[in-house]
Every structure is written in C-alpha cells, then in structure tokens.
Design an enzyme around this catalytic site. Structure first.
Site, PDB file in Angstrom:
ATOM      1  N   ARG A  91       0.833  -1.195   0.000  1.00 45.21           N
ATOM      2  CA  ARG A  91       0.000   0.000   0.000  1.00 45.21           C
ATOM      3  C   ARG A  91       0.873   1.252   0.000  1.00 45.21           C
ATOM      4  O   ARG A  91       1.988   1.265   0.486  1.00 45.21           O
ATOM      5  CB  ARG A  91      -0.913   0.020   1.228  1.00 45.21           C
ATOM      6  CG  ARG A  91      -2.008  -1.018   1.200  1.00 45.21           C
ATOM      7  CD  ARG A  91      -3.036  -0.776   2.299  1.00 45.21           C
ATOM      8  NE  ARG A  91      -3.880   0.379   1.986  1.00 45.21           N
ATOM      9  CZ  ARG A  91      -4.086   1.394   2.817  1.00 45.21           C
ATOM     10  NH1 ARG A  91      -3.496   1.442   3.975  1.00 45.21           N
ATOM     11  NH2 ARG A  91      -4.882   2.384   2.474  1.00 45.21           N
ATOM     12  N   LYS A 103       2.098  -8.888  11.007  1.00 47.60           N
ATOM     13  CA  LYS A 103       1.611  -8.984   9.636  1.00 47.60           C
ATOM     14  C   LYS A 103       2.128 -10.246   8.953  1.00 47.60           C
ATOM     15  O   LYS A 103       3.326 -10.495   8.898  1.00 47.60           O
ATOM     16  CB  LYS A 103       2.017  -7.745   8.841  1.00 47.60           C
ATOM     17  CG  LYS A 103       1.425  -7.697   7.423  1.00 47.60           C
ATOM     18  CD  LYS A 103       1.672  -6.364   6.767  1.00 47.60           C
ATOM     19  CE  LYS A 103       1.102  -6.309   5.362  1.00 47.60           C
ATOM     20  NZ  LYS A 103       1.251  -4.979   4.740  1.00 47.60           N
ATOM     21  N   ARG A 163      -1.410   1.395  18.631  1.00 44.85           N
ATOM     22  CA  ARG A 163      -0.691   2.200  19.612  1.00 44.85           C
ATOM     23  C   ARG A 163      -0.280   1.320  20.775  1.00 44.85           C
ATOM     24  O   ARG A 163      -1.017   0.430  21.178  1.00 44.85           O
ATOM     25  CB  ARG A 163      -1.593   3.342  20.122  1.00 44.85           C
ATOM     26  CG  ARG A 163      -1.778   4.462  19.103  1.00 44.85           C
ATOM     27  CD  ARG A 163      -2.409   5.677  19.734  1.00 44.85           C
ATOM     28  NE  ARG A 163      -3.836   5.461  20.017  1.00 44.85           N
ATOM     29  CZ  ARG A 163      -4.434   5.779  21.160  1.00 44.85           C
ATOM     30  NH1 ARG A 163      -3.724   6.266  22.157  1.00 44.85           N
ATOM     31  NH2 ARG A 163      -5.710   5.575  21.333  1.00 44.85           N
TER      32      ARG A 163
END
Length: 330
Positions: A125, A190, A328
């Site tokens: 992306r 990921k 976060r």
C-alpha cells in the site's frame, strides 16, 4: 532482472535438501566450477540461503519448493479451475500486479493469474516496497474484468481478506485475523497483504488486479528494511510448510477466484459478518493517519459499507473510508 535457465536448473538440483559437490553440480549443468560458484553467489543475492561444507559440497539451508503450474492446477477445485483463463509463472518479474495491469490495457480477459518466484519491484500500500526474496513466499495476482464501474466493487479487498483467511484455515493456520483495510495478521504481526488496483471508466467497464503477498519464510537479512512487526508461516507451522507452497497457492485460488467472479452480484454484505468475526483490531487503540493528520482512538469495528469506525477520547465515533492504521502501545 532476468534469472537464467541454468540458475533454475541449479535450484531444482538443490531443492532435494541434500549436499551436492561443486563437481557434481558442474557436471549436471555442463559448466565449469567457476560458473557454479558465480551461480551460488547469485542465489545468495536473491535471498536463497546456502550451506557450504568442505568435503561435502552445498545444500539449501531450508527446504524449497519451486512453483509448478501443473501441480497447482491439479489441486484446484472445479469452480476455480473453470474460472482461470491463464496461469503464468515467472522466475523473476518487476511486479505481478504491474504485469497484469499492463496486460489489462490490451485485453479485457478475466481469470488471468500471475505468480512469480521473485519480484524486483513488488508493491504494498501507498507504493511501499514489498520484500520479495526468491522462492520462499507467495506473490500472486489475478486480473478480473467488471461490467460496472469501480464503485460497484467497493469493499472487494475486505471480501478477499475473508477468502485468504479461509484458505489459510484450510491449510491448518489458526489465529489468523484481519486488519482494516487489507492486511492479514497473526498474533499482532503482519503475515500477508492485499493490494487491489483498478482502472477503467468511472461508471462503465473496469478491470481490477488483486495482488496478494504472503510470507512463508522471510530471511532475517532480507527482512531488515521492514518497519512493522511481521511473521511468516514457517514461524507458525514449522519447516514443513516450505514443502507445501504449490498446495497453498491452489488453496488461495480456490477461495479468491469465486469471490472475484461473483462480487458484482454478491457485494460486501455477503462477507461482512465473517470479516467482523476475523477482525483483530476491534477494541484496540490505534492511530489513523491521513496525509499529515493523525486521529487517535479505539476501533469499534466496521460499518455495513466497510468503513472503519473509530471512537475518540470524547466518545464520538467517526467513519474512515481510507487511511493508514497503526496499533498504539498499551
């Protein structure tokens, strides 16, 4: 970058996982020992890890299964097999997505699948580089043509995320989740990413190229530039997954192709409940970055249009159609 036939032949010889002497390899390829040494150096540059032992020769540090067109086709279900118009495998390519986007300018073909052992300019992306070492991961793109405009396939990346999780589940991978809008995660790291590129008329025919990058094994040296937490299937399932690469590609195509073929009729609503079940962000504190602006809050899931719902410190919920989302720290 091109990869020679001799280099591919060398990899096929080494793929059995046993030691091979330089003399044996040179004889098999009908080249000199110096040529074998240069080929081995080239493999190292591609991210293929080798072990050399004096008196024994060379072997791959980890198993390697090269992509095999017939092996993949033999493991497809009837629906997926019927939907494929062409399946091509490249030893090296700039980008599987870029290749199909270029083809789409000249033909409205559907069901064209492009796979690569190695990408020199793989994309994530926002134009980020996708780390693409040779032969260890899945770099897969599919071209599909739609009669209606891009607005009719809004949410396609979310639906394909569901398809990828289903395929991984069939492969025995547990605890896989989806991170809005198009990432596949495992325990907060990921594992894969989806990139969809669309071109065509705003209210007429268009084509979409759906790309998937999935980590089977990322060598530490190759993964150094990655700035986010990542994981690969070898870490999750062990070395044996490296020998299941063609089967995994077939499982992915079995799930992804019907989604691409039926999406204009089915739309996101047929996948929204499953996406929410796989959502690994709900209730987490995140930052949503849009340009130079950052929005902090707690994820409250997605709405029926696939927009991200973020609750700020004042209890207000805002919907986001796009943005870069990062977790976060607690």
């Amino acid at each position: 970058m091109s990869i020679s036939d001799q280099l591919i032949r060398l990899l096929h010889l080494l793929a059995d996982g046993r030691f091979h002497s330089g003399t044996e390899l040179a004889r098999a390829l009908d080249v000199g020992r110096s040529a074998i040494w240069k080929h081995l150096q080239a493999l190292d540059g591609l991210g293929v890890e080798l072990v050399g032992v004096s008196g024994k020769g060379y072997k791959l540090q980890r198993p390697l299964q090269l992509l095999d067109r017939q092996h993949i086709l033999d493991q497809l279900g009837p629906r997926a097999e019927a939907l494929i118009s062409e399946l091509e495998i490249h030893p090296a390519i700039a980008s599987t997505n870029g290749h199909l986007m270029e083809l789409a300018r000249h033909t409205p073909s559907v069901g064209r699948v492009c796979l690569a052992e190695y990408q020199t300019a793989g994309k994530g992306r926002r134009g980020r580089h996708w780390v693409s070492p040779f032969g260890h991961n899945v770099y897969l793109s599919v071209l599909w043509h739609y009669q209606t405009g891009p607005g009719a396939i809004t949410g396609l990346s979310l639906a394909l995320g569901v398809a990828v999780v289903r395929a991984l589940s069939r492969a025995g991978v547990q605890e896989v989740g989806l991170k809005w809008p198009n990432d596949i995660y495992w325990r907060g790291r990921k594992l894969a990413g989806i990139l969809i590129e669309v071109s065509g008329e705003s209210s007429g025919p268009c084509h979409a190229v759906a790309g998937l990058g999935l980590n089977l094994y990322l060598p530490e040296r190759q993964a150094e530039p990655i700035e986010q937490a990542w994981v690969d299937l070898r870490h999750i399932m062990g070395e044996e997954v490296m020998r299941q690469r063609n089967r995994l590609v077939a499982l992915l195509l079995n799930e992804m192709l019907p989604v691409l073929a039926d999406f204009e009729q089915r739309t996101l609503q047929d996948f929204i409940d499953d996406w929410r079940n796989f959502d690994c962000m709900r209730g987490k504190a995140v930052n949503v970055l849009i340009g130079e602006q950052a929005f902090a809050g707690i994820v409250r899931g997605i709405d029926d249009q696939g927009l991200l719902l973020l609750e700020d410190h004042a209890g207000r919920v805002r919907a986001f159609a796009s943005g870069e989302v990062s977790f976060r720290p607690a």
